[in-house]
Design a protein around this motif. Structure first.
Motif, PDB file in Angstrom:
ATOM      1  N   GLY A  44       0.816  -1.211   0.000  1.00 22.33           N
ATOM      2  CA  GLY A  44       0.000   0.000   0.000  1.00 22.33           C
ATOM      3  C   GLY A  44       0.843   1.252   0.000  1.00 22.33           C
ATOM      4  N   PRO A  45       0.171   2.408   0.016  1.00 22.58           N
ATOM      5  CA  PRO A  45       0.893   3.670  -0.106  1.00 22.58           C
ATOM      6  C   PRO A  45       1.888   3.933   1.026  1.00 22.58           C
ATOM      7  N   GLN A  81      -1.679  -2.461   5.953  1.00 24.57           N
ATOM      8  CA  GLN A  81      -1.592  -1.347   4.998  1.00 24.57           C
ATOM      9  C   GLN A  81      -1.676   0.019   5.684  1.00 24.57           C
ATOM     10  N   SER A 207      -8.265  21.360   7.754  1.00 27.86           N
ATOM     11  CA  SER A 207      -8.213  19.897   7.790  1.00 27.86           C
ATOM     12  C   SER A 207      -8.581  19.383   6.406  1.00 27.86           C
ATOM     13  N   VAL A 208      -7.656  18.700   5.780  1.00 27.01           N
ATOM     14  CA  VAL A 208      -7.880  18.209   4.411  1.00 27.01           C
ATOM     15  C   VAL A 208      -7.866  16.683   4.444  1.00 27.01           C
ATOM     16  N   PRO A 209      -8.991  16.055   4.125  1.00 28.78           N
ATOM     17  CA  PRO A 209      -9.047  14.594   4.244  1.00 28.78           C
ATOM     18  C   PRO A 209      -7.979  13.861   3.423  1.00 28.78           C
ATOM     19  N   ASN A 211      -6.181  11.439   0.868  1.00 33.31           N
ATOM     20  CA  ASN A 211      -6.469  11.133  -0.540  1.00 33.31           C
ATOM     21  C   ASN A 211      -7.039  12.293  -1.328  1.00 33.31           C
ATOM     22  N   THR A 212      -6.944  13.507  -0.779  1.00 27.95           N
ATOM     23  CA  THR A 212      -7.358  14.681  -1.560  1.00 27.95           C
ATOM     24  C   THR A 212      -6.329  14.914  -2.666  1.00 27.95           C
ATOM     25  N   SER A 213      -6.828  15.295  -3.843  1.00 29.81           N
ATOM     26  CA  SER A 213      -5.901  15.563  -4.952  1.00 29.81           C
ATOM     27  C   SER A 213      -5.623  17.048  -5.092  1.00 29.81           C
ATOM     28  N   ASP A 214      -6.684  17.835  -4.917  1.00 31.41           N
ATOM     29  CA  ASP A 214      -6.580  19.252  -5.236  1.00 31.41           C
ATOM     30  C   ASP A 214      -6.408  20.080  -3.954  1.00 31.41           C
ATOM     31  N   PRO A 237       2.271  10.330   1.436  1.00 26.18           N
ATOM     32  CA  PRO A 237       1.696  10.504   0.091  1.00 26.18           C
ATOM     33  C   PRO A 237       0.946  11.832  -0.061  1.00 26.18           C
ATOM     34  N   LYS A 241       1.871  15.657  -2.144  1.00 29.77           N
ATOM     35  CA  LYS A 241       0.968  16.412  -3.031  1.00 29.77           C
ATOM     36  C   LYS A 241       0.808  17.846  -2.528  1.00 29.77           C
ATOM     37  N   LYS A 244       3.946  20.076  -3.000  1.00 28.28           N
ATOM     38  CA  LYS A 244       4.089  20.385  -4.425  1.00 28.28           C
ATOM     39  C   LYS A 244       3.129  21.515  -4.814  1.00 28.28           C
ATOM     40  N   VAL A 268      10.823  11.808  -3.189  1.00 29.97           N
ATOM     41  CA  VAL A 268      10.687  11.252  -4.551  1.00 29.97           C
ATOM     42  C   VAL A 268       9.328  11.642  -5.126  1.00 29.97           C
ATOM     43  N   ASN A 269       8.261  11.441  -4.343  1.00 32.10           N
ATOM     44  CA  ASN A 269       6.918  11.746  -4.830  1.00 32.10           C
ATOM     45  C   ASN A 269       6.659  13.246  -4.940  1.00 32.10           C
TER      46      ASN A 269
ATOM     47  N   HIS B 138       0.587  -2.354  -6.217  1.00 34.23           N
ATOM     48  CA  HIS B 138       0.743  -2.616  -4.774  1.00 34.23           C
ATOM     49  C   HIS B 138       0.123  -1.487  -3.942  1.00 34.23           C
ATOM     50  N   SER B 139      -0.936  -0.921  -4.409  1.00 34.49           N
ATOM     51  CA  SER B 139      -1.685   0.170  -3.745  1.00 34.49           C
ATOM     52  C   SER B 139      -0.874   1.451  -3.577  1.00 34.49           C
ATOM     53  N   PRO B 141       1.079   5.029  -4.581  1.00 34.37           N
ATOM     54  CA  PRO B 141       0.880   6.089  -5.571  1.00 34.37           C
ATOM     55  C   PRO B 141       1.948   6.017  -6.661  1.00 34.37           C
ATOM     56  N   THR B 143       4.019   8.253  -9.394  1.00 34.16           N
ATOM     57  CA  THR B 143       4.350   9.649  -9.702  1.00 34.16           C
ATOM     58  C   THR B 143       4.583   9.823 -11.190  1.00 34.16           C
ATOM     59  N   TYR B 235      -1.561  17.349 -11.449  1.00 38.96           N
ATOM     60  CA  TYR B 235      -1.253  16.854 -10.094  1.00 38.96           C
ATOM     61  C   TYR B 235      -0.051  15.915 -10.057  1.00 38.96           C
TER      62      TYR B 235
END
Lengths: 383, 317
Positions: A44-45, A81, A207-209, A211-214, A237, A241, A244, A268-269, B138-139, B141, B143, B235
């Motif tokens: 997982g992430p 996970q 507070s940003v849940p 898995n938020t993208s934006d 993760p 985001k 960035k 890296v991400n 593997h779940s 993310p 990039t 994104y």
């Protein structure tokens, strides 16, 4: 294929699915062998957290087993996970496996909360290497780990203030914007960080849940608030985001975060440019700073890892506490529980580890300060 | 509530909301096109978006050999890479749309089964796609490389006209208006509208029903793939579960605007994008979803056909 074999395989597969565990060794029935479970995100992430920590447990075990002890110890891996929902389904399988006498972990606070009912019912001792949410050892909290839960890290009551201290270090007039990810860990850490931020230092909070993208609206708010320090309480993760988006949005101030973000894949991400200079804390001191050169060589040989990751030290300590009890001949859950609760143990730094009634280390543990430098995590010192 | 952010960031929030809204518009076209023709919600569309984001990464990394740590591209290489990734993602999603129709809808339609069966089979396809991506990655993310340097054309009223924001708005507008013209002016578009009005009558008129339905799924997939490309370019990350939130938002946009018509999806998407930005800014990001769904419920209570449902009825696909 023979029908009996097919049926056996089907049963075995089903059992693995139901219990969500896999044994490192197949010698489940071997005499004088006891099992410790290791629960963390292994896929997982957030897998890097668990994979890093696993190296600490494996190394402690290899040192122990190399002494040819009377009781051999092996690991049973439980992959949650880092997710509370997954943890809730994994824990009953571990709890019902009577050969397991103790559990190293769970690694994450939310996963710990979700696992506690199963483990409490089964009386399985837990020593977490990285679950830092304060309420886990708070007797007044509705979901606390008493009496089975212990942890070898400083909780967020220590990390929260340390994070604010480190984030604002060297800034004459800090204006702090605090963001959490609404998770059990993130919201908990933010709560204790907020207590240290004076009203003069406060720029805002959001507070940003997970898995938020934006993050553009948060960036707009940060800019509007005039903040020069952004503290993010959440996992790597999302931190990647967010930082960035902040940098792309023109924010040039400090970005700081806690141990949830202290992962090698964060820079890296996020990209080297965005992550550079991020100030991170963790209730952890790098393993390589504490062990001998010979131990480091052996660690690298065993795990293939040259630079140990986050919470290897605490995982090594947690594993060694179990091993010390097993050396004393404690091979039942009750025996281990009693040994951990009343015993006094030695940490890799030479420190004494003794737990208070509710599971925290008496005297607390150090919170380390780290910075992202040239795209890599670099240890600065104690925060 | 924090209204002070509005004074300094009003236009910025509007601009970002419109850009986000265009991503929703392009995805919601995938829902609305299919609904217009079949009167069914294509629940697999959310996973088509997700596959599109991975297709974009594959195009940029595996095919064009960019790496996540490399510097942004410039000149011809940049244009070529962006166009290639856009076309690749759109085509993959278009073909996936056709495949979804073949697997989840066509056979059940031929058998004359209950409409609910098609919805369930679409959900099944959605789960298969999502789980396949989860297992494969593997779940974790994934990039995407930074292709586009995030330079700005300038600021107007605090709104930063960044290149990626402008690109989405311009390209999204072009794609929407091209589709609108195609559906309203072309022979094939006429066939789609005919099937939308009456399957039986259009069959009597010699229209190949299966072909038109496949075409509808293909076109819906194309716009969804374009949305996936824009999402990944802005994104620079994706994950197996990215389709859930995007799909839900786009579906909400389609319903808000009035599902089944193209312009409704357009207005709904832009409205939703801006609404999300304002809700996050004023109430806090954790209230974004609550606000959006509260507005959706209110709109449906007052106007079940959606905000723009009747006004643009004639553009129904």
């Amino acid at each position: 294929m023979n029908k009996k074999i097919q049926r056996s395989l089907a049963v075995a597969s089903a059992a693995t699915l139901v219990f969500g565990v896999s044994a490192v060794s197949s010698a489940m029935a071997a005499p004088k062998t006891v099992y410790l479970a290791f629960q963390a995100p292994l896929t997982g992430p957030n897998a890097l957290t668990g994979q890093d920590e696993l190296t600490g447990a494996k190394f402690a075990l290899s040192e122990y087993n190399a002494t040819n002890p009377a009781i051999k110890v092996e690991l049973v891996l439980a992959d949650d996970q880092g997710d509370a929902t997954v943890a809730a389904s994994v824990a009953p399988g571990i709890a019902s496996n009577k050969t397991i006498i103790g559990l190293i972990g769970p690694a994450y606070s939310g996963a710990t909360q979700a696992s506690l009912p199963a483990y409490k019912a089964a009386g399985l001792p837990l020593i977490s290497m990285s679950a830092t949410r304060v309420s886990l050892t708070d007797p007044k909290a509705p979901v606390n780990g008493f009496p089975i839960f212990k942890r070898v890290v400083a909780n967020d009551k220590f990390q929260g203030p340390a994070l604010v201290r480190y984030a604002t270090k060297g800034i004459a007039t800090p204006k702090v914007y605090l963001v959490d990810d609404v998770s059990a860990y993130g919201a908990g850490l933010a709560e204790y960080a907020k207590k240290t931020i004076t009203s003069a230092m406060t720029a805002g909070k959001d507070s940003v849940p997970v898995n938020t993208s934006d993050y553009t609206s948060v960036v707009a708010k940060v800019k509007a608030s005039g903040a020069n320090v952004v503290i993010y309480c959440g996992y790597a993760p999302d931190a990647a985001k967010f930082v960035k988006a902040l940098r792309d949005g023109g924010y040039t101030g400090v970005f700081a975060s806690g141990d949830g973000t202290l992962k090698a894949d964060y820079p890296v991400n996020a990209g080297k440019a965005a992550a550079e200079g991020s100030r991170l804390t963790a209730a952890d001191v790098p393993f390589e700073n504490l062990v001998t050169a010979a131990q480091m060589t052996a660690f690298t040989k065993l795990t293939g890892v040259k630079v140990p990751g986050t919470y290897v030290t605490s995982t090594y300590n947690a594993t060694n506490i179990y091993l010390a009890c097993i050396k004393q001949g404690k091979t039942t859950r009750a025996g281990i529980q009693n040994c951990i609760t009343t015993g006094s143990f030695k940490g890799v730094a030479g420190d004494t580890i003794k737990f208070d009634r509710y599971g925290d280390i008496i005297g607390g543990a150090a919170v380390g300060a780290f910075v992202i430098k040239d795209g890599k995590i670099s240890y600065v010192g104690v925060a | 509530m924090n209204f002070s952010v509005l004074s300094s960031q009003f236009w910025s929030l509007c601009l970002q909301g419109v850009a986000l809204g265009f991503i929703y518009v392009l995805i919601s076209l995938g829902y609305t096109m299919v609904y217009g023709v079949l009167r069914l919600i294509n629940f697999a569309n959310s996973e088509v978006v997700m596959m599109g984001t991975f297709a974009t990464v594959v195009a940029e990394v595996a095919i064009l050999k960019n790496v996540s740590t490399s510097d942004p591209l410039h000149g011809f290489r940049l244009v070529y890479t962006l166009v290639f990734a856009l076309v690749f993602s759109s085509l993959i999603c278009g073909l996936l749309g056709v495949l979804v129709e073949l697997v989840a809808y066509r056979r059940l339609r031929a058998l004359g089964t209950n409409r609910l069966a098609s919805l369930i089979s679409a959900i099944a396809v959605s789960i298969v796609l999502s789980e396949a991506a989860r297992i494969y990655t593997h779940s974790a993310p994934v990039t995407a490389p930074r292709l586009l340097e995030k330079w700005s054309f300038g600021e107007i009223g605090g709104a930063n006209f960044r290149v990626d924001t402008v690109m989405i708005i311009l390209a999204g507008s072009i794609i929407f208006f091209a589709l609108d013209r195609f559906v309203n002016r072309s022979r094939l578009g006429k066939a789609i509208r005919a099937v939308s009005m009456s399957e039986e009558n259009s069959k009597l008129m010699g229209i190949n029903l299966n072909r038109v339905i496949s075409l509808t799924f293909f076109i819906g997939g194309l716009t969804t793939g374009a949305a996936a490309f824009f999402y990944t370019t802005v994104y620079e990350t994706t994950q197996f579960n990215v389709g859930f939130n995007l799909g839900l938002a786009a579906f909400t946009a389609a319903v808000l605007g009035g599902i089944g018509n193209l312009r409704g999806a357009f207005y709904g998407g832009i409205f939703l994008g801006v609404l999300e930005q304002f809700a996050s800014a004023i109430l806090g990001s954790q209230w974004k979803s609550v606000t959006v769904f509260l507005v959706l419920v209110l709109v449906l209570l007052i106007k079940p056909s959606g905000i723009f449902g009747e006004a643009v009825q004639q553009t129904r696909t």
